[in-house]
Design an enzyme around this catalytic site. Sequence first.
Site, PDB file in Angstrom:
ATOM      1  N   GLY A  47       0.840  -1.186   0.000  1.00 41.50           N
ATOM      2  CA  GLY A  47       0.000   0.000   0.000  1.00 41.50           C
ATOM      3  C   GLY A  47       0.878   1.240   0.000  1.00 41.50           C
ATOM      4  O   GLY A  47       2.047   1.173   0.394  1.00 41.50           O
ATOM      5  N   GLN A  52       3.088  10.013   1.687  1.00 45.18           N
ATOM      6  CA  GLN A  52       4.401   9.354   1.695  1.00 45.18           C
ATOM      7  C   GLN A  52       5.276   9.796   0.518  1.00 45.18           C
ATOM      8  O   GLN A  52       6.481   9.549   0.519  1.00 45.18           O
ATOM      9  CB  GLN A  52       4.236   7.823   1.654  1.00 45.18           C
ATOM     10  CG  GLN A  52       3.583   7.268   2.920  1.00 45.18           C
ATOM     11  CD  GLN A  52       3.452   5.759   2.851  1.00 45.18           C
ATOM     12  OE1 GLN A  52       2.466   5.243   2.328  1.00 45.18           O
ATOM     13  NE2 GLN A  52       4.437   5.046   3.368  1.00 45.18           N
ATOM     14  N   CYS A  95       6.369  -0.197   7.386  1.00 42.83           N
ATOM     15  CA  CYS A  95       5.958   0.978   6.610  1.00 42.83           C
ATOM     16  C   CYS A  95       7.128   1.429   5.756  1.00 42.83           C
ATOM     17  O   CYS A  95       8.257   1.485   6.236  1.00 42.83           O
ATOM     18  CB  CYS A  95       5.527   2.094   7.564  1.00 42.83           C
ATOM     19  SG  CYS A  95       4.973   3.584   6.721  1.00 42.83           S
ATOM     20  N   LEU A  96       6.837   1.752   4.496  1.00 44.73           N
ATOM     21  CA  LEU A  96       7.895   2.215   3.603  1.00 44.73           C
ATOM     22  C   LEU A  96       8.499   3.534   4.098  1.00 44.73           C
ATOM     23  O   LEU A  96       9.621   3.869   3.740  1.00 44.73           O
ATOM     24  CB  LEU A  96       7.341   2.380   2.174  1.00 44.73           C
ATOM     25  CG  LEU A  96       6.904   1.058   1.515  1.00 44.73           C
ATOM     26  CD1 LEU A  96       6.115   1.336   0.238  1.00 44.73           C
ATOM     27  CD2 LEU A  96       8.112   0.172   1.222  1.00 44.73           C
ATOM     28  N   HIS A 137      -4.023   1.282   8.057  1.00 41.75           N
ATOM     29  CA  HIS A 137      -2.646   1.812   8.044  1.00 41.75           C
ATOM     30  C   HIS A 137      -2.538   2.957   7.028  1.00 41.75           C
ATOM     31  O   HIS A 137      -1.957   4.003   7.321  1.00 41.75           O
ATOM     32  CB  HIS A 137      -1.685   0.667   7.712  1.00 41.75           C
ATOM     33  CG  HIS A 137      -0.249   1.054   7.529  1.00 41.75           C
ATOM     34  ND1 HIS A 137       0.754   0.606   8.363  1.00 41.75           N
ATOM     35  CD2 HIS A 137       0.360   1.829   6.590  1.00 41.75           C
ATOM     36  CE1 HIS A 137       1.918   1.106   7.940  1.00 41.75           C
ATOM     37  NE2 HIS A 137       1.710   1.848   6.869  1.00 41.75           N
ATOM     38  N   GLU A 138      -3.129   2.773   5.831  1.00 39.54           N
ATOM     39  CA  GLU A 138      -3.048   3.812   4.785  1.00 39.54           C
ATOM     40  C   GLU A 138      -3.878   5.037   5.158  1.00 39.54           C
ATOM     41  O   GLU A 138      -3.442   6.170   4.948  1.00 39.54           O
ATOM     42  CB  GLU A 138      -3.509   3.261   3.425  1.00 39.54           C
ATOM     43  CG  GLU A 138      -2.696   2.091   2.879  1.00 39.54           C
ATOM     44  CD  GLU A 138      -1.202   2.283   2.945  1.00 39.54           C
ATOM     45  OE1 GLU A 138      -0.731   3.435   2.877  1.00 39.54           O
ATOM     46  OE2 GLU A 138      -0.484   1.277   3.085  1.00 39.54           O
ATOM     47  N   HIS A 141      -2.126   7.341   7.410  1.00 42.18           N
ATOM     48  CA  HIS A 141      -1.181   8.253   6.746  1.00 42.18           C
ATOM     49  C   HIS A 141      -1.867   9.557   6.335  1.00 42.18           C
ATOM     50  O   HIS A 141      -1.269  10.630   6.392  1.00 42.18           O
ATOM     51  CB  HIS A 141      -0.581   7.603   5.490  1.00 42.18           C
ATOM     52  CG  HIS A 141       0.569   6.677   5.757  1.00 42.18           C
ATOM     53  ND1 HIS A 141       1.744   7.091   6.347  1.00 42.18           N
ATOM     54  CD2 HIS A 141       0.738   5.361   5.473  1.00 42.18           C
ATOM     55  CE1 HIS A 141       2.584   6.062   6.423  1.00 42.18           C
ATOM     56  NE2 HIS A 141       1.997   4.994   5.902  1.00 42.18           N
TER      57      HIS A 141
HETATM   58  O1  GNR Z   1       4.217  -2.690   2.701  1.00 38.43           O
HETATM   59  C1  GNR Z   1       3.562  -2.521   3.729  1.00 38.43           C
HETATM   60  N1  GNR Z   1       3.276  -3.598   4.515  1.00 38.43           N
HETATM   61  C2  GNR Z   1       2.400  -3.546   5.591  1.00 38.43           C
HETATM   62  C3  GNR Z   1       2.407  -4.606   6.491  1.00 38.43           C
HETATM   63  C4  GNR Z   1       1.549  -4.615   7.573  1.00 38.43           C
HETATM   64  C5  GNR Z   1       0.670  -3.563   7.750  1.00 38.43           C
HETATM   65  C6  GNR Z   1       0.674  -2.488   6.880  1.00 38.43           C
HETATM   66  C7  GNR Z   1       1.529  -2.487   5.795  1.00 38.43           C
HETATM   67  S1  GNR Z   1       1.499  -1.158   4.659  1.00 38.43           S
HETATM   68  C8  GNR Z   1       3.161  -1.173   4.101  1.00 38.43           C
HETATM   69  C9  GNR Z   1       3.383  -0.156   3.006  1.00 38.43           C
HETATM   70  C10 GNR Z   1       3.202   1.228   3.569  1.00 38.43           C
HETATM   71  O2  GNR Z   1       4.012   1.786   4.239  1.00 38.43           O
HETATM   72  N2  GNR Z   1       2.060   1.807   3.337  1.00 38.43           N
HETATM   73  O3  GNR Z   1       1.796   3.024   3.866  1.00 38.43           O
HETATM   74 NI    NI Z   2       2.941   3.101   5.706  1.00 39.02          NI
END
Ligand code: GNR
Ligand code: NI
Length: 181
Positions: A47, A52, A95-96, A137-138, A141
């Site tokens: 995601g 980001q 998270c990236l 999670h997204e 952000h």
């Molecule tokens: O790649 C991602 N893996 C992930 C693993 C567990 C819960 C959420 C994520 S999202 C993350 C990519 C990212 O940072 N998205 O904002």
């Molecule tokens: Ni993230």
Amino acid sequence: MAILDIITAPDPRLKVKSTPVDRVDDEVRGLMDDLLETMYAEDNGVGLAAPQVGVAKRVLVIDLSRGEEVPDPLCMANPEVISFSEDLVSTEEGCLSVPEHYAEVVRPASVRLHYLDRDNEIREMDAEDFPAICIQHEIDHLDGVLFIDHLTAIKRSMILRKLSKTRKHTTAKTAATAPVL
Ligand code: GNR
Ligand code: NI
């Protein structure tokens, strides 16, 4: 289409509450495509949210088929959780924008949401298990929240301290090897 740079913590642009889009037009679709291309360029991203890449708009992409043969991109603008389950699950998140750090985060196990799709159509969706976790999670952000904000202050500051150190090293190395003109 373009691969954009992913911002990493601690960066103030990751702490901003992003603005809804008026509608999904060609410009927003272009942003969605860039987010997908940027996410696919990373080995493991499932995601990516616009903040980001430094764009403070409520736009995100998800593809939970990573590693499988056929991609399955999901693009959302202005996503809004309208209800969530009482039962919670703990998932190891990464998270990236928080590279190389992983931690268990507790969230509702399922959510119902509204969003605008790539064609500016309103959609309703029920998500559970890993998809529900990724969507939350997204959406975090878009509200300037990172998964480390769900951890204890001690764990969070430990991760942020390590990230600032890594970033200083990277910057110093880049500066040292840059040509002197
Ligand atoms: O790649 C991602 N893996 C992930 C693993 C567990 C819960 C959420 C994520 S999202 C993350 C990519 C990212 O940072 N998205 O904002
Ligand atoms: Ni993230």
